[in-house]
Structures are given as structure tokens and as C-alpha cells.
Design a protein around this motif. Structure first.
Motif, PDB file in Angstrom:
ATOM      1  N   ALA A 378       0.861  -1.177   0.000  1.00 25.97           N
ATOM      2  CA  ALA A 378       0.000   0.000   0.000  1.00 25.97           C
ATOM      3  C   ALA A 378       0.900   1.230   0.000  1.00 25.97           C
ATOM      4  O   ALA A 378       1.692   1.431   0.937  1.00 25.97           O
ATOM      5  N   PHE A 379       0.814   2.049  -1.057  1.00 30.52           N
ATOM      6  CA  PHE A 379       1.647   3.240  -1.153  1.00 30.52           C
ATOM      7  C   PHE A 379       1.286   4.201  -0.027  1.00 30.52           C
ATOM      8  O   PHE A 379       0.122   4.482   0.221  1.00 30.52           O
ATOM      9  N   GLN A 380       2.322   4.727   0.635  1.00 28.43           N
ATOM     10  CA  GLN A 380       2.116   5.505   1.842  1.00 28.43           C
ATOM     11  C   GLN A 380       2.058   7.005   1.602  1.00 28.43           C
ATOM     12  O   GLN A 380       1.443   7.736   2.370  1.00 28.43           O
ATOM     13  N   ASN A 381       2.711   7.504   0.550  1.00 25.37           N
ATOM     14  CA  ASN A 381       2.730   8.941   0.299  1.00 25.37           C
ATOM     15  C   ASN A 381       2.958   9.198  -1.183  1.00 25.37           C
ATOM     16  O   ASN A 381       3.079   8.267  -1.974  1.00 25.37           O
ATOM     17  N   GLY A 386      -2.478   5.702  -1.172  1.00 19.94           N
ATOM     18  CA  GLY A 386      -3.796   5.081  -1.159  1.00 19.94           C
ATOM     19  C   GLY A 386      -3.966   3.963  -2.160  1.00 19.94           C
ATOM     20  O   GLY A 386      -4.963   3.238  -2.119  1.00 19.94           O
ATOM     21  N   LEU A 387      -3.008   3.811  -3.075  1.00 17.59           N
ATOM     22  CA  LEU A 387      -3.066   2.723  -4.059  1.00 17.59           C
ATOM     23  C   LEU A 387      -2.531   1.442  -3.429  1.00 17.59           C
ATOM     24  O   LEU A 387      -1.455   1.433  -2.839  1.00 17.59           O
ATOM     25  N   GLY A 388      -3.291   0.365  -3.533  1.00 16.61           N
ATOM     26  CA  GLY A 388      -2.866  -0.929  -3.019  1.00 16.61           C
ATOM     27  C   GLY A 388      -2.637  -1.909  -4.151  1.00 16.61           C
ATOM     28  O   GLY A 388      -3.403  -1.966  -5.117  1.00 16.61           O
ATOM     29  N   VAL A 389      -1.565  -2.688  -4.047  1.00 15.72           N
ATOM     30  CA  VAL A 389      -1.229  -3.705  -5.043  1.00 15.72           C
ATOM     31  C   VAL A 389      -1.044  -5.032  -4.314  1.00 15.72           C
ATOM     32  O   VAL A 389      -0.362  -5.092  -3.289  1.00 15.72           O
ATOM     33  N   SER A 402      -9.181 -31.439  -9.434  1.00 13.70           N
ATOM     34  CA  SER A 402      -8.274 -30.836 -10.408  1.00 13.70           C
ATOM     35  C   SER A 402      -7.099 -30.119  -9.739  1.00 13.70           C
ATOM     36  O   SER A 402      -7.267 -29.406  -8.749  1.00 13.70           O
ATOM     37  N   ASP A 403      -5.901 -30.320 -10.300  1.00 16.21           N
ATOM     38  CA  ASP A 403      -4.749 -29.518  -9.908  1.00 16.21           C
ATOM     39  C   ASP A 403      -4.953 -28.092 -10.405  1.00 16.21           C
ATOM     40  O   ASP A 403      -5.579 -27.851 -11.441  1.00 16.21           O
ATOM     41  N   ILE A 404      -4.403 -27.141  -9.654  1.00 11.65           N
ATOM     42  CA  ILE A 404      -4.579 -25.734 -10.006  1.00 11.65           C
ATOM     43  C   ILE A 404      -3.256 -24.989  -9.863  1.00 11.65           C
ATOM     44  O   ILE A 404      -2.570 -25.111  -8.850  1.00 11.65           O
ATOM     45  N   ASP A 405      -2.912 -24.219 -10.893  1.00  9.82           N
ATOM     46  CA  ASP A 405      -1.866 -23.204 -10.811  1.00  9.82           C
ATOM     47  C   ASP A 405      -2.564 -21.856 -10.979  1.00  9.82           C
ATOM     48  O   ASP A 405      -3.193 -21.602 -12.009  1.00  9.82           O
ATOM     49  N   GLU A 406      -2.447 -21.004  -9.989  1.00 13.54           N
ATOM     50  CA  GLU A 406      -3.251 -19.786  -9.948  1.00 13.54           C
ATOM     51  C   GLU A 406      -2.388 -18.552  -9.762  1.00 13.54           C
ATOM     52  O   GLU A 406      -1.413 -18.558  -9.012  1.00 13.54           O
ATOM     53  N   ASN A 407      -2.788 -17.475 -10.468  1.00 14.08           N
ATOM     54  CA  ASN A 407      -2.156 -16.170 -10.301  1.00 14.08           C
ATOM     55  C   ASN A 407      -3.237 -15.094 -10.236  1.00 14.08           C
ATOM     56  O   ASN A 407      -4.209 -15.129 -10.996  1.00 14.08           O
ATOM     57  N   ARG A 408      -3.057 -14.143  -9.321  1.00 22.90           N
ATOM     58  CA  ARG A 408      -3.952 -13.002  -9.207  1.00 22.90           C
ATOM     59  C   ARG A 408      -3.111 -11.729  -9.072  1.00 22.90           C
ATOM     60  O   ARG A 408      -2.078 -11.718  -8.397  1.00 22.90           O
ATOM     61  N   LEU A 409      -3.582 -10.678  -9.723  1.00 19.24           N
ATOM     62  CA  LEU A 409      -2.990  -9.351  -9.568  1.00 19.24           C
ATOM     63  C   LEU A 409      -4.140  -8.383  -9.328  1.00 19.24           C
ATOM     64  O   LEU A 409      -5.043  -8.259 -10.160  1.00 19.24           O
ATOM     65  N   ILE A 410      -4.130  -7.712  -8.190  1.00 20.91           N
ATOM     66  CA  ILE A 410      -5.230  -6.845  -7.782  1.00 20.91           C
ATOM     67  C   ILE A 410      -4.683  -5.464  -7.455  1.00 20.91           C
ATOM     68  O   ILE A 410      -3.768  -5.320  -6.638  1.00 20.91           O
ATOM     69  N   LEU A 411      -5.228  -4.454  -8.102  1.00 25.60           N
ATOM     70  CA  LEU A 411      -4.911  -3.065  -7.790  1.00 25.60           C
ATOM     71  C   LEU A 411      -6.187  -2.401  -7.299  1.00 25.60           C
ATOM     72  O   LEU A 411      -7.255  -2.554  -7.903  1.00 25.60           O
TER      73      LEU A 411
END
Length: 418
Positions: A378-381, A386-389, A402-411
Motif C-alpha cells: 500500500a503506497f504511503q505517500n 492510497g493505491l494498493g497492489v 483438479s490440480d490448479i496453478d493460480e495467479n492473481r494481480l489486484i490493484l
């Protein structure tokens, strides 16, 4: 599916504050409003498909907006107010061979919808420390946890009451008639999941709950007792215990819980028999937090819950649940908060869970395991304040699913409007 168009959504959204401003001035005192923008990329590769769904990959990208307005209360012995929840989801990338991520609705032609939106209102009344709500609800309970794990949050429609008249004790009860799923705009009847399998052959128009949490010992200790009922499908009881104990430079924690579930009413899914125990112990020192957990399923059924929720089970994560029939699982987890090294806002989690003893019903013992890595900042200044990654990488393996390989990117970024 009852979808609204984008213009209708924004017209309703802009009109919501006007309703409040026309009412008694007390409604605006203490009012808050936020708008969150959430950009979500989600990918799951099924490297060893097990089951009827032969889709080998689910991958989509969406942009969501979540407007939350909470009014104050009118003055007097009975205060009344109104809340509003507006959501809008936009498709950024998808294709028919990569749908069903839970981010976007799937239309009749097998493609993801370009957009979906919803506006829900909640009317509320408050006397002393007791509050009644009617309309759009987002309960967060041991028997119905709030599962905001995709582009937009789910919600329910019904009535709830919460009371905190006794210091340390909060009692809640509610009757929910429909749900708006995380990737739908309309109201739907509720269905159950047993373990990881949705039970679409039966639905219910009522989820009832009653329970309470009592904290004491300077809020370091709490106990919980809850009952939930998905009408004519299952009934479930929960008892929980949490404790936090400082010891020198360390803080030790314990989170214990026990569920007991059985069939309900007309038994639309037949007999249900599940008892679940979980324990999650922690030790924190500085930026380091270590966890170890044990979870066990008993009875002839997998753990029941309302679709598509996760639960407070200690070893349940958004990919695998470790809650199938007779399953036993262990967890080791490590969190680090880089604020201890002078980098506030940066956090990491690494977790490994392994399960066995699963009654697959196919004549062999089921086993599964999962490794999770989460990094958040979370960017502090500065202008990005206020932007969170958040980045999430998962490897999950099983011999019965089922086997799972998972990736998530959230902004995500939240504006405070009021």
C-alpha cells in the motif's frame, strides 16, 4: 440474469445522495461515502482436469467500482437512516474458452458479459445500541462469512438485527431471502456447497441465523456461539474461542472452532452429517508472525456452506478448502510486515497446507496440498498514496480433484467522498 445498463446504474447512483439530503438534516451528520476502484486479473490453469468440466484454463481481467454510502441517523429516541451499495463491473479481457473465473457473468452464448451493475438500498433504524436493517446486507458471521475475493463483493437481501446493549456482548439475528453473487447483478436463490462441490440441484429461499460473540479480558479473549439454517437443506451450529496473550516481546494467539451440521426440513440434498474442528495457533514478534494449524472433518458428509462463500475454517483458503469428507489437514504459515524494517505498507504471506484421509467415495484415500505466496503493498505517500497492489501465486495439487496453478494481480484505490 437481471442486468442493468451502465446509464441506468449511474443515474441511480447519482440519485442516492439526493434522497438523503432531502431528509432530516441529522441523516447527514456522521454520513460517509467511499468509492473504490478495483482492477482484477485472475488466472487458473487446470493441469490435471478431474470432473465433468473439461475447461483447461480460466483467465479474465476486469475493472470494478464499489460505491458505499452510509447515512447518519435522524435525531430522537429512534434514529432512522439509509445506506446504499452500488457496484459496477466492466470486462477488460475474456474469451469463451477462459470464462468462469468468478469475475464476470457468463451469458447464454458462453461469453462473459461486457458489464454488470447493481444498486442496493438498506433502510436502518437504531434504538440505543440495537440496530435493525432491511434491504441489501453483507453479513460477516462464522456461519455466513463475507467473501469479498473477486472483482465485486457479494450481498444478500433480507432483514437483520444487531444488539450490543451489554458491554462486550454482540448478539445478531437475521433472515435472508436471496443473494446477489459476486459476478451477478440480479437476485438469486441460495444453493449449498459440500466441500468444493456446488449442489445446483436444490436451492433455498431462506437463510436464517442467530448468534453472538462475547469479548472479555480487556478484549484479548472472546467466545462465540452461532446457529445457521439454509432452509430445507442444512442446519449448522458453531462454537468458537479466540485468545491473545502477550509474553515479553511475543504475542501468542489461539483461534479454535467447532461446527456441527445436519440436514434440515425437507432434506432437499438428503442426509447431511458433518462435524468440523479447526485450530490455528500463532506467535508474533516484531514484524514476524508464525502460524500452525490443524483441521479435521468428521461424519459422512463434506463441510456445508452457502455457495460461493469461504468460511472461517482455519485451513480454508480461496483455492482449496481442505474440508471434504473425513479430511485431516495441517498448515504452516509465515507472515512478515516490512514496517519493522522501515518499509511500511509492504507485507508478505507464505503458507503450506497438506491434507489426507479424504473419503473420495471411489475406493481410494484422497490427498491434497497447497502452497500460497501473497505479496501486498500500500503506497504511503506521494501521488500514489492510497493505491494498493496485491500479487498472489498458488500451486495446488490433489489426487481426487483438479490440480490448479493460480495467479492473481489486484490493484485498488479508494476515494473518500464524505
Amino acid at each position: 440474469m437481471n442486468q442493468q445498463t451502465i446509464p441506468r446504474f449511474w443515474l441511480a447512483l447519482l440519485g442516492a445522495p439526493l434522497v438523503a439530503s432531502a431528509a432530516d438534516q441529522g441523516l447527514l451528520e456522521g454520513s460517509t461515502a467511499t468509492l473504490q476502484a478495483r482492477n482484477y486479473y485472475f488466472s487458473r490453469d487446470y493441469s490435471d482436469i478431474v470432473g465433468a468440466n473439461r475447461q483447461s484454463k480460466a483467465e479474465e481481467w476486469g475493472q470494478g467500482f464499489i460505491l458505499t454510502f452510509k447515512s447518519g441517523y435522524t435525531q430522537g429516541p429512534v434514529g432512522v437512516g439509509i445506506d446504499a451499495l452500488g457496484t459496477l463491473g466492466l470486462k477488460l479481457d475474456s474469451s469463451p474458452d477462459r470464462v468462469n473465473t468468478g469475475l464476470l457473468p457468463v451469458t447464454d452464448d458462453g461469453r462473459a458479459a461486457d458489464d454488470y451493475s447493481r444498486l442496493g438500498l438498506t433502510f436502518k433504524a437504531k434504538v440505543s445500541r440495537t440496530e435493525l436493517k432491511v434491504g441489501e446486507l453483507q453479513p460477516n458471521l462464522p456461519v455466513l462469512a463475507f467473501s469479498d475475493i473477486r472483482l465485486l463483493p457479494p450481498s444478500y437481501q433480507g432483514v437483520s438485527i444487531s444488539s450490543s446493549e451489554i458491554s462486550g456482548l454482540t448478539v445478531q439475528a437475521g433472515h435472508l431471502k436471496t443473494t446477489s453473487l459476486r459476478n451477478e447483478a440480479g437476485d438469486e436463490k441460495m444453493i449449498a456447497m459440500l466441500g468444493h462441490v456446488p449442489q445446483r440441484q436444490a436451492d433455498s429461499d431462506a437463510f436464517n441465523y442467530l448468534g453472538g460473540d462475547y469479548s472479555f479480558n480487556s478484549s484479548r479473549t472472546s467466545v462465540s456461539l452461532w446457529h445457521g439454517q439454509l432452509k430445507d437443506i442444512y442446519a449448522q451450529d458453531f462454537i468458537g474461542f479466540k485468545h491473545s496473550q502477550p509474553m515479553g516481546d511475543w504475542v501468542l494467539g489461539a483461534n479454535l472452532g467447532y461446527y456441527d451440521a445436519s440436514e434440515d426440513g425437507s432434506e432437499m440434498l438428503g442426509k447431511i452429517d458433518n462435524q468440523a474442528f479447526f485450530s490455528l495457533l500463532s506467535a508474533k514478534r516484531g514484524g514476524h508472525t508464525f502460524y500452525v494449524g490443524y483441521q479435521a472433518m468428521y461424519g459422512d458428509s463434506a463441510f456445508p456452506r452457502v455457495f460461493a462463500n469461504v468460511t472461517p475454517l482455519g485451513n480454508e483458503v480461496p483455492t482449496y478448502e481442505f474440508a471434504y469428507t473425513d479430511e485431516r489437514s495441517w498448515q504452516a504459515r509465515y507472515d512478515y510486515d516490512f514496517a519493522a524494517m522501515g518499509v511500511p505498507g509492504l507485507t508478505t504471506t507464505v503458507r503450506y497446507i497438506t491434507g489426507d484421509n479424504v473419503n473420495t467415495g471411489a475406493g481410494f484415500e484422497g490427498k491434497d496440498r497447497e502452497r500460497d505466496l501473497d505479496i501486498g503493498y500500500a503506497f504511503q505517500n506521494g501521488f500514489l498514496s492510497g493505491l494498493g497492489v496485491r500479487v498472489r501465486n498458488v500451486m495446488a495439487r490433489s489426487n481426487y480433484r483438479s490440480d490448479i496453478d493460480e495467479n492473481r494481480l489486484i490493484l485498488s484505490y479508494t476515494w473518500k467522498l464524505l
